[in-house]
Design a protein around this motif. Structure first.
Motif, PDB file in Angstrom:
ATOM      1  N   VAL A  37       0.844  -1.186   0.000  1.00 21.99           N
ATOM      2  CA  VAL A  37       0.000   0.000   0.000  1.00 21.99           C
ATOM      3  C   VAL A  37       0.882   1.239   0.000  1.00 21.99           C
ATOM      4  O   VAL A  37       1.813   1.351   0.797  1.00 21.99           O
ATOM      5  N   THR A  38       0.574   2.177  -0.907  1.00 21.71           N
ATOM      6  CA  THR A  38       1.255   3.460  -0.967  1.00 21.71           C
ATOM      7  C   THR A  38       0.195   4.552  -1.062  1.00 21.71           C
ATOM      8  O   THR A  38      -0.698   4.482  -1.916  1.00 21.71           O
ATOM      9  N   ASP A  39       0.268   5.545  -0.187  1.00 20.62           N
ATOM     10  CA  ASP A  39      -0.691   6.649  -0.167  1.00 20.62           C
ATOM     11  C   ASP A  39      -2.132   6.138  -0.108  1.00 20.62           C
ATOM     12  O   ASP A  39      -3.006   6.605  -0.849  1.00 20.62           O
ATOM     13  N   ASN A  40      -2.384   5.172   0.764  1.00 23.31           N
ATOM     14  CA  ASN A  40      -3.718   4.594   0.966  1.00 23.31           C
ATOM     15  C   ASN A  40      -4.274   3.877  -0.257  1.00 23.31           C
ATOM     16  O   ASN A  40      -5.474   3.672  -0.356  1.00 23.31           O
ATOM     17  N   MET A  41      -3.417   3.507  -1.194  1.00 21.19           N
ATOM     18  CA  MET A  41      -3.849   2.767  -2.375  1.00 21.19           C
ATOM     19  C   MET A  41      -2.996   1.524  -2.535  1.00 21.19           C
ATOM     20  O   MET A  41      -1.783   1.569  -2.333  1.00 21.19           O
ATOM     21  N   ILE A  42      -3.625   0.421  -2.910  1.00 23.73           N
ATOM     22  CA  ILE A  42      -2.891  -0.816  -3.141  1.00 23.73           C
ATOM     23  C   ILE A  42      -2.118  -0.673  -4.444  1.00 23.73           C
ATOM     24  O   ILE A  42      -2.671  -0.302  -5.474  1.00 23.73           O
ATOM     25  N   THR A  43      -0.821  -0.960  -4.374  1.00 21.89           N
ATOM     26  CA  THR A  43       0.020  -0.842  -5.566  1.00 21.89           C
ATOM     27  C   THR A  43       0.438  -2.206  -6.109  1.00 21.89           C
ATOM     28  O   THR A  43       0.685  -2.350  -7.291  1.00 21.89           O
ATOM     29  N   THR A  44       0.530  -3.218  -5.230  1.00 21.08           N
ATOM     30  CA  THR A  44       0.962  -4.545  -5.657  1.00 21.08           C
ATOM     31  C   THR A  44       0.310  -5.614  -4.790  1.00 21.08           C
ATOM     32  O   THR A  44       0.237  -5.470  -3.573  1.00 21.08           O
ATOM     33  N   TYR A 120     -10.550  -3.707  -3.016  1.00 23.93           N
ATOM     34  CA  TYR A 120      -9.965  -4.941  -2.502  1.00 23.93           C
ATOM     35  C   TYR A 120     -10.561  -5.244  -1.129  1.00 23.93           C
ATOM     36  O   TYR A 120     -10.506  -4.402  -0.226  1.00 23.93           O
ATOM     37  N   LEU A 121     -11.102  -6.427  -0.983  1.00 23.08           N
ATOM     38  CA  LEU A 121     -11.671  -6.874   0.291  1.00 23.08           C
ATOM     39  C   LEU A 121     -10.820  -8.035   0.792  1.00 23.08           C
ATOM     40  O   LEU A 121     -10.563  -8.977   0.047  1.00 23.08           O
ATOM     41  N   GLY A 122     -10.359  -7.953   2.021  1.00 22.07           N
ATOM     42  CA  GLY A 122      -9.575  -9.046   2.575  1.00 22.07           C
ATOM     43  C   GLY A 122      -8.127  -8.699   2.828  1.00 22.07           C
ATOM     44  O   GLY A 122      -7.295  -9.589   2.973  1.00 22.07           O
ATOM     45  N   LYS A 123      -7.792  -7.430   2.900  1.00 20.40           N
ATOM     46  CA  LYS A 123      -6.399  -7.060   3.147  1.00 20.40           C
ATOM     47  C   LYS A 123      -5.963  -7.442   4.557  1.00 20.40           C
ATOM     48  O   LYS A 123      -4.901  -8.016   4.753  1.00 20.40           O
ATOM     49  N   ASP A 124      -6.777  -7.108   5.543  1.00 24.74           N
ATOM     50  CA  ASP A 124      -6.390  -7.330   6.930  1.00 24.74           C
ATOM     51  C   ASP A 124      -6.955  -8.611   7.531  1.00 24.74           C
ATOM     52  O   ASP A 124      -6.378  -9.161   8.455  1.00 24.74           O
ATOM     53  N   GLU A 125      -8.078  -9.047   7.035  1.00 27.14           N
ATOM     54  CA  GLU A 125      -8.666 -10.300   7.499  1.00 27.14           C
ATOM     55  C   GLU A 125      -9.492 -10.892   6.365  1.00 27.14           C
ATOM     56  O   GLU A 125      -9.927 -10.185   5.472  1.00 27.14           O
ATOM     57  N   PRO A 126      -9.678 -12.195   6.380  1.00 27.87           N
ATOM     58  CA  PRO A 126     -10.342 -12.837   5.247  1.00 27.87           C
ATOM     59  C   PRO A 126     -11.809 -12.459   5.098  1.00 27.87           C
ATOM     60  O   PRO A 126     -12.493 -12.121   6.061  1.00 27.87           O
ATOM     61  N   VAL A 127     -12.262 -12.521   3.865  1.00 31.84           N
ATOM     62  CA  VAL A 127     -13.675 -12.363   3.542  1.00 31.84           C
ATOM     63  C   VAL A 127     -14.329 -13.728   3.726  1.00 31.84           C
ATOM     64  O   VAL A 127     -13.774 -14.741   3.323  1.00 31.84           O
ATOM     65  N   THR A 128     -15.494 -13.740   4.343  1.00 32.23           N
ATOM     66  CA  THR A 128     -16.224 -14.995   4.530  1.00 32.23           C
ATOM     67  C   THR A 128     -17.675 -14.809   4.098  1.00 32.23           C
ATOM     68  O   THR A 128     -18.213 -13.712   4.171  1.00 32.23           O
TER      69      THR A 128
END
Length: 146
Positions: A37-44, A120-128
């Motif tokens: 994450v860079t500047d609150n955006m996912i980069t990779t 993107y959903l699931g960065k910090d914890e999984p989606v269920t």
């Protein structure tokens, strides 16, 4: 002591704005090695060897993504939950089996909205999965769907 925040305002957006989602990609949560994450955006997004996201296709105007901000001033708890709703037309064994597998898993999900923005959903914890059903419909014009 007060909580200090930096405010910058929001300008009126005069560009076209469309509702809905157009594409959903889903992978097993454990197959995502890292999310940069860079500047609150996912980069990779880096995946485990040979792992990948899988495309889930659905009919136009049958899916949506809702993000809800929850605040409890008494406890100081603040968080956002995101709910993804997808409809897959025609009840079939292959779809039932795939949806059952999704319901059991911990997932990472990428959603493209109708404005071309990716979420993107699931960065910090999984989606269920939390709910779902299949319906044959009653009348000929009713949806037969999951």
């Amino acid at each position: 002591m007060p909580c200090l925040q930096t405010l910058s305002g929001l300008a009126k957006d005069c560009s076209t704005n469309m509702g809905g989602i157009v594409e959903v990609l889903i992978a097993n949560f454990d197959d995502v090695d890292s999310v940069a994450v860079t500047d609150n955006m996912i980069t990779t997004i880096t995946m485990a060897a040979s792992a990948k996201f899988h495309r889930y296709s659905f009919s136009k105007n049958t899916g949506n993504l809702t993000s809800t901000y929850t605040l409890d001033p008494a406890s100081g708890v603040k968080y956002v939950t995101s709910d993804l709703l997808l409809q897959f037309n025609r009840m079939e064994t292959s779809k039932r089996v795939e949806l059952s597998a999704l319901a059991l898993g911990d997932l990472a999900v990428i959603v493209k909205d109708a404005n071309g923005k990716w979420w993107y959903l699931g960065k910090d914890e999984p989606v269920t999965a939390s709910a779902g059903d299949g319906q044959t419909g009653t009348a000929r014009a009713d949806a037969n769907r999951y």
